[in-house]
Design a protein around this motif. Sequence first.
Motif, PDB file in Angstrom:
ATOM      1  N   ASP A   1       0.826  -1.211   0.000  1.00 58.54           N
ATOM      2  CA  ASP A   1       0.000   0.000   0.000  1.00 58.54           C
ATOM      3  C   ASP A   1       0.859   1.258   0.000  1.00 58.54           C
ATOM      4  N   LYS A   2       1.922   1.266   0.807  1.00 59.15           N
ATOM      5  CA  LYS A   2       2.821   2.419   0.802  1.00 59.15           C
ATOM      6  C   LYS A   2       3.447   2.607  -0.577  1.00 59.15           C
ATOM      7  N   GLY A   3       3.851   1.494  -1.188  1.00 52.66           N
ATOM      8  CA  GLY A   3       4.463   1.570  -2.509  1.00 52.66           C
ATOM      9  C   GLY A   3       3.529   2.169  -3.537  1.00 52.66           C
ATOM     10  N   MET A   4       2.261   1.760  -3.510  1.00 51.15           N
ATOM     11  CA  MET A   4       1.280   2.294  -4.464  1.00 51.15           C
ATOM     12  C   MET A   4       1.133   3.806  -4.310  1.00 51.15           C
ATOM     13  N   ILE A   5       0.972   4.291  -3.067  1.00 52.32           N
ATOM     14  CA  ILE A   5       0.811   5.729  -2.844  1.00 52.32           C
ATOM     15  C   ILE A   5       2.079   6.468  -3.258  1.00 52.32           C
ATOM     16  N   TYR A   6       3.237   5.903  -2.939  1.00 51.57           N
ATOM     17  CA  TYR A   6       4.513   6.537  -3.266  1.00 51.57           C
ATOM     18  C   TYR A   6       4.703   6.647  -4.784  1.00 51.57           C
ATOM     19  N   ILE A   7       4.352   5.592  -5.505  1.00 53.48           N
ATOM     20  CA  ILE A   7       4.527   5.598  -6.957  1.00 53.48           C
ATOM     21  C   ILE A   7       3.667   6.690  -7.602  1.00 53.48           C
ATOM     22  N   ILE A   8       2.424   6.803  -7.197  1.00 53.94           N
ATOM     23  CA  ILE A   8       1.521   7.764  -7.835  1.00 53.94           C
ATOM     24  C   ILE A   8       1.747   9.186  -7.340  1.00 53.94           C
ATOM     25  N   LEU A   9       1.919   9.375  -6.032  1.00 55.24           N
ATOM     26  CA  LEU A   9       2.006  10.733  -5.486  1.00 55.24           C
ATOM     27  C   LEU A   9       3.419  11.158  -5.136  1.00 55.24           C
ATOM     28  N   GLY A  10       4.375  10.241  -5.108  1.00 53.14           N
ATOM     29  CA  GLY A  10       5.732  10.602  -4.734  1.00 53.14           C
ATOM     30  C   GLY A  10       5.911  10.616  -3.225  1.00 53.14           C
ATOM     31  N   PRO A  11       7.094  11.060  -2.742  1.00 54.91           N
ATOM     32  CA  PRO A  11       7.333  11.086  -1.308  1.00 54.91           C
ATOM     33  C   PRO A  11       6.405  12.066  -0.604  1.00 54.91           C
ATOM     34  N   PRO A  12       5.915  11.725   0.589  1.00 53.34           N
ATOM     35  CA  PRO A  12       5.049  12.654   1.318  1.00 53.34           C
ATOM     36  C   PRO A  12       5.819  13.889   1.750  1.00 53.34           C
ATOM     37  N   ASP A  13       5.088  14.979   1.949  1.00 51.03           N
ATOM     38  CA  ASP A  13       5.715  16.212   2.428  1.00 51.03           C
ATOM     39  C   ASP A  13       6.001  16.144   3.923  1.00 51.03           C
ATOM     40  N   ARG A  14       5.235  15.321   4.625  1.00 51.22           N
ATOM     41  CA  ARG A  14       5.422  15.173   6.061  1.00 51.22           C
ATOM     42  C   ARG A  14       4.922  13.799   6.485  1.00 51.22           C
ATOM     43  N   VAL A  15       5.576  13.204   7.481  1.00 54.72           N
ATOM     44  CA  VAL A  15       5.151  11.905   8.004  1.00 54.72           C
ATOM     45  C   VAL A  15       4.966  12.022   9.511  1.00 54.72           C
ATOM     46  N   GLN A  16       3.799  11.593   9.985  1.00 54.27           N
ATOM     47  CA  GLN A  16       3.512  11.555  11.422  1.00 54.27           C
ATOM     48  C   GLN A  16       3.444  10.097  11.851  1.00 54.27           C
TER      49      GLN A  16
ATOM     50  N   SER B   1       3.286   7.018  14.997  1.00 60.13           N
ATOM     51  CA  SER B   1       3.042   6.569  16.359  1.00 60.13           C
ATOM     52  C   SER B   1       3.402   5.095  16.417  1.00 60.13           C
ATOM     53  N   ARG B   2       3.057   4.434  17.514  1.00 66.93           N
ATOM     54  CA  ARG B   2       3.507   3.051  17.682  1.00 66.93           C
ATOM     55  C   ARG B   2       3.030   2.141  16.546  1.00 66.93           C
ATOM     56  N   ASP B   3       1.777   2.258  16.161  1.00 70.93           N
ATOM     57  CA  ASP B   3       1.199   1.330  15.189  1.00 70.93           C
ATOM     58  C   ASP B   3       0.616   2.020  13.966  1.00 70.93           C
ATOM     59  N   ARG B   4       1.044   3.237  13.703  1.00 76.09           N
ATOM     60  CA  ARG B   4       0.411   3.989  12.616  1.00 76.09           C
ATOM     61  C   ARG B   4       1.384   4.987  12.022  1.00 76.09           C
ATOM     62  N   GLU B   5       1.228   5.224  10.716  1.00 79.44           N
ATOM     63  CA  GLU B   5       1.906   6.312  10.032  1.00 79.44           C
ATOM     64  C   GLU B   5       0.870   7.110   9.262  1.00 79.44           C
ATOM     65  N   VAL B   6       1.002   8.420   9.290  1.00 78.25           N
ATOM     66  CA  VAL B   6       0.152   9.287   8.478  1.00 78.25           C
ATOM     67  C   VAL B   6       1.049  10.051   7.518  1.00 78.25           C
ATOM     68  N   TRP B   7       0.793   9.870   6.218  1.00 81.65           N
ATOM     69  CA  TRP B   7       1.529  10.606   5.195  1.00 81.65           C
ATOM     70  C   TRP B   7       0.717  11.830   4.813  1.00 81.65           C
ATOM     71  N   VAL B   8       1.349  12.980   4.890  1.00 80.19           N
ATOM     72  CA  VAL B   8       0.679  14.242   4.596  1.00 80.19           C
ATOM     73  C   VAL B   8       1.234  14.800   3.292  1.00 80.19           C
ATOM     74  N   TYR B   9       0.330  15.049   2.349  1.00 79.54           N
ATOM     75  CA  TYR B   9       0.684  15.677   1.077  1.00 79.54           C
ATOM     76  C   TYR B   9       0.021  17.043   1.010  1.00 79.54           C
ATOM     77  N   THR B  10       0.772  18.034   0.586  1.00 81.34           N
ATOM     78  CA  THR B  10       0.220  19.375   0.429  1.00 81.34           C
ATOM     79  C   THR B  10       0.215  19.765  -1.041  1.00 81.34           C
ATOM     80  N   LYS B  11      -0.822  20.497  -1.421  1.00 75.36           N
ATOM     81  CA  LYS B  11      -0.933  21.062  -2.768  1.00 75.36           C
ATOM     82  C   LYS B  11      -0.848  19.994  -3.848  1.00 75.36           C
ATOM     83  N   ARG B  12      -1.710  19.010  -3.735  1.00 79.15           N
ATOM     84  CA  ARG B  12      -1.837  17.990  -4.780  1.00 79.15           C
ATOM     85  C   ARG B  12      -3.249  18.074  -5.371  1.00 79.15           C
TER      86      ARG B  12
END
Length: 391
Positions: A315-330, A332-343
Amino acid sequence: MPAAPSGEYTITAIKGKFLSIDSTSARVFLNIYGRQPSGQPLTVDDLSSHFLVNYVMYADYNNRERLGYGNVPLSAQVAVADGDHLTLTFDVKKPANATNAVLLTEISETSNGKKALNDLPIRFKSTKLSDRFSLYTPNGQLPQLKNYVNVNDTLVIRDVAGTSRQLYLFRYKHDFDPAQSPMNTSSRPAPKSLAVDTAVMIMTNQPLQLAEEGLYFFVEDTTDAAGIGLVAVDKRFPRITRPEKLIRPVLYMSTSQEINELNNAPDAKKALDRYWLSLMSGNEEVARRAIRAYYNRVEEANKLFTSYKEGWKTDKGMIYIILGPPDRVQRSRDREVWVYTKRANVSEINFTFNKRPNQFVEDHYELVRYVEYQPIWYPIVEAWRTGAIRE
């Protein structure tokens, strides 16, 4: 994750792992990816001249009680060059009355104060094989912080002390499915059971080779619930070069009809060439640039996100391929949130990934899917299909 040259010394990514030394301490390994002002990779001298490394240990992600802290003196014994990155190695002591901790490492650029952070959960009471043993370079000097190896490459499974121990090695011959659409909220099919293809015994701290592609699993005991998983892939991986393999990742930007035509074509290379040229209205130069950009993303996804399956399929690979690297990553222990701005004319969009425990690897995540992604996803896919994205 990869970043463009910034005109200054910068850290672009940090990847970490710990290995237990004994019940009182752990050894930390950080792979550091960075750039000089020229855009060239950081050297050990660059790191020691322009950066400071400090760490704090917390009780948990949600508990800011400091259990310990320190700085890492940078020297040739602590930092070494390892291919396209530097590896930083240092030991941390178990805090009193704590069996687990979250190690937050801060790498600061001395001239401008910019900081790169890495959070690494550490279990001082090691319960898993992967807490003590890891894939190492053939010379046994450094762990390789990845979940794949190339077939017939020499590798070593070892701990920090070079202990000789017998392990069971199982091979599963299975082709896992690629990620589903971010908008597909239907329930996932039941996980497929894996049939063992071969089983052998190996010794730790001894060189070995995996001669066939597939998913391999190292355990101390056949009843163990978790071990060390490695995907054995062809010699070119993380690059994909064979036409029949090049076809598969384009499913993220293709219609079902296009994928069926590609899969059923008698000549995969000619079919793939026709596919890209037809999307780019016959413009060969635009097609070449789009192909290069797309498969560069596929290669990066394979490097960054391969778990028990190839990185482009995750799933990470799919998002990365289409949108590229996230602008910010948040994180926690069991979760990551990828934040994209101006897409796609949207000021900010978040993709949430939940960690999914499995016996093979610890860093496999699944996307929380929403139909509301459509207004963002489709315009960016269309940009790929028209050649507007040509990094």
